[in-house]
Design an enzyme around this catalytic site. Structure first.
Site, short mmCIF file in Angstrom:
data_model
loop_
_atom_site.label_atom_id
_atom_site.label_comp_id
_atom_site.label_asym_id
_atom_site.label_seq_id
_atom_site.Cartn_x
_atom_site.Cartn_y
_atom_site.Cartn_z
N THR A 37 1.16 -3.59 9.93
CA THR A 37 2.00 -3.80 8.75
C THR A 37 1.38 -3.23 7.48
O THR A 37 2.08 -2.70 6.62
CB THR A 37 2.27 -5.31 8.57
N THR A 114 -1.35 -7.65 12.38
CA THR A 114 -1.81 -9.04 12.52
C THR A 114 -1.36 -9.70 13.81
O THR A 114 -1.87 -10.75 14.17
CB THR A 114 -1.31 -9.89 11.33
N ASP A 115 -0.39 -9.09 14.54
CA ASP A 115 0.10 -9.70 15.78
C ASP A 115 -1.05 -10.01 16.73
O ASP A 115 -1.07 -11.07 17.39
CB ASP A 115 1.09 -8.78 16.48
#
Length: 351
Positions: A37, A114-115
């Site tokens: 992201t 960040t997943d």
């Protein structure tokens, strides 16, 4: 062993303070981008969702004053969503870091989605051998959103990687001015800019007025040796109310290892017990807690499917590791060709 700086003797505390005050803008920091992201935008003139497009150089250029913090080098290691990263991607990254650390680079910053950040951080912590800090960060808001958090997170990460105080602590995660140890950090919210926490431990430090400040230190664990020499498959199976364990059927033929995300302190439904014993006779089965904090016990409960019963049937105690981190440790061990004794010892050392 966890050390609190407030419990140190005066000379040690003074040394910590001196280290905190060091300003060395010439320290070499390598910034590696994996995508995520923090690097996502929409194609110019097009509508729709964002995808990874920005380079490491783009990310650095977007942060005012960042170049004055250290001598920065940038590298685009991958450019993909965090959900696309693989075990082999992170193993290759660890080998890159190990090689570069030997040349004297003072620290590393890795930007990614960040997943999977909590998992990549822990896997790197298992595989990285150097003393220089490795700091992972990212963003919850992409650069096109109001209040994008990527620039502030990147600045805090670089400052932490450049601080001598955080040497020899392995892999860290810096997010929202909090500094977390890879072994404890979890993503606890799907959208909040304060998405990361360390349940049961708390952050090991904060970035305050631009200075990384430690609260306590951590003892490094031995690294898992690279390179990986074989393939392996390990999955997590969660215990749920009333389940009769259909997902356990046939796992011994399809997988090389299993992690059980059990109730509470390491308990499963009664219908699981015999299946788990049969499975543990064929492949390594690690017992963890699905709660996200606290430890699997060893001898408190004695009913069928309790922690003491399951450990007596051959399961490995995952200790304080959550199911996802336990999976990565088991997978790393298996991919190096470790046998059951070596695997059990690896969990004992880290748990």
């Amino acid at each position: 062993m966890i050390l609190d700086p407030d419990d140190c003797d005066l000379p040690s505390r003074k040394a910590l303070s001196v280290a905190l005050d060091l300003q060395e803008p010439n320290r070499a920091i390598l910034v590696l981008s994996l995508g995520g992201t923090i690097a996502m935008t929409t194609p110019s003139g097009e509508a729709g969702g964002v995808t990874p497009r920005l380079t490491a150089a783009d990310l650095v250029a977007a942060v005012p004053g960042l170049k004055g913090e250290a001598a920065l080098e940038v590298e685009d290691f991958r450019q993909m969503p965090g959900a696309w990263l693989t075990i082999d991607d992170i193993a290759a990254l660890a080998e890159r870091l190990n090689k570069q650390a030997a040349t004297g680079t003072a620290g590393f910053v890795i930007t990614q989605g960040t997943d999977t950040l909590e998992e990549t951080a822990f896997l790197l912590d298992l595989l990285y051998r150097g003393d220089a800090p490795v700091v992972l960060t990212g963003a919850m808001r992409n650069p096109e959103m109001a209040g994008a958090d990527g620039p502030a997170n990147l600045l805090a990460a670089v400052r932490t990687a450049a601080s001598p105080t955080f040497r020899n602590l392995g892999t860290l995660v810096v997010f929202a001015d909090e500094i977390h140890a890879a072994r404890h950090v979890r993503k606890i919210h799907s959208t909040s800019t304060s998405a990361f926490s360390s349940p049961g431990a708390g952050p090991i430090g904060h970035v305050v007025e631009g200075r990384p400040r430690p609260h306590f230190s951590l003892q490094r664990r031995p690294a898992v040796a690279l390179p990986f020499t074989r393939q392996a498959r390990v999955e997590v199976v969660h215990a749920t109310l009333g389940s009769d364990g259909p997902l356990l059927q046939g796992l011994g033929e399809r997988l090389d290892g299993v992690v059980i995300a059990a109730f509470g302190a390491g308990h499963v439904p009664a219908t699981w017990v015999e299946r788990l014993e049969e499975l543990a006779a064929r492949i390594p089965v690690v017992l963890t807690s699905r709660t996200g904090a606290g430890s699997v016990l060893s001898s408190t409960y004695a009913f069928g499917g309790s922690e003491s019963d399951l450990l007596a049937r051959g399961l490995i105690n995952g200790g304080t590791l959550d199911p996802y981190k336990a999976r990565l440790l088991l997978l790393a061990c298996l991919r190096t060709g470790a046998d059951l004794t070596v695997i059990a010892d690896a969990f004992e050392v880290r748990c």
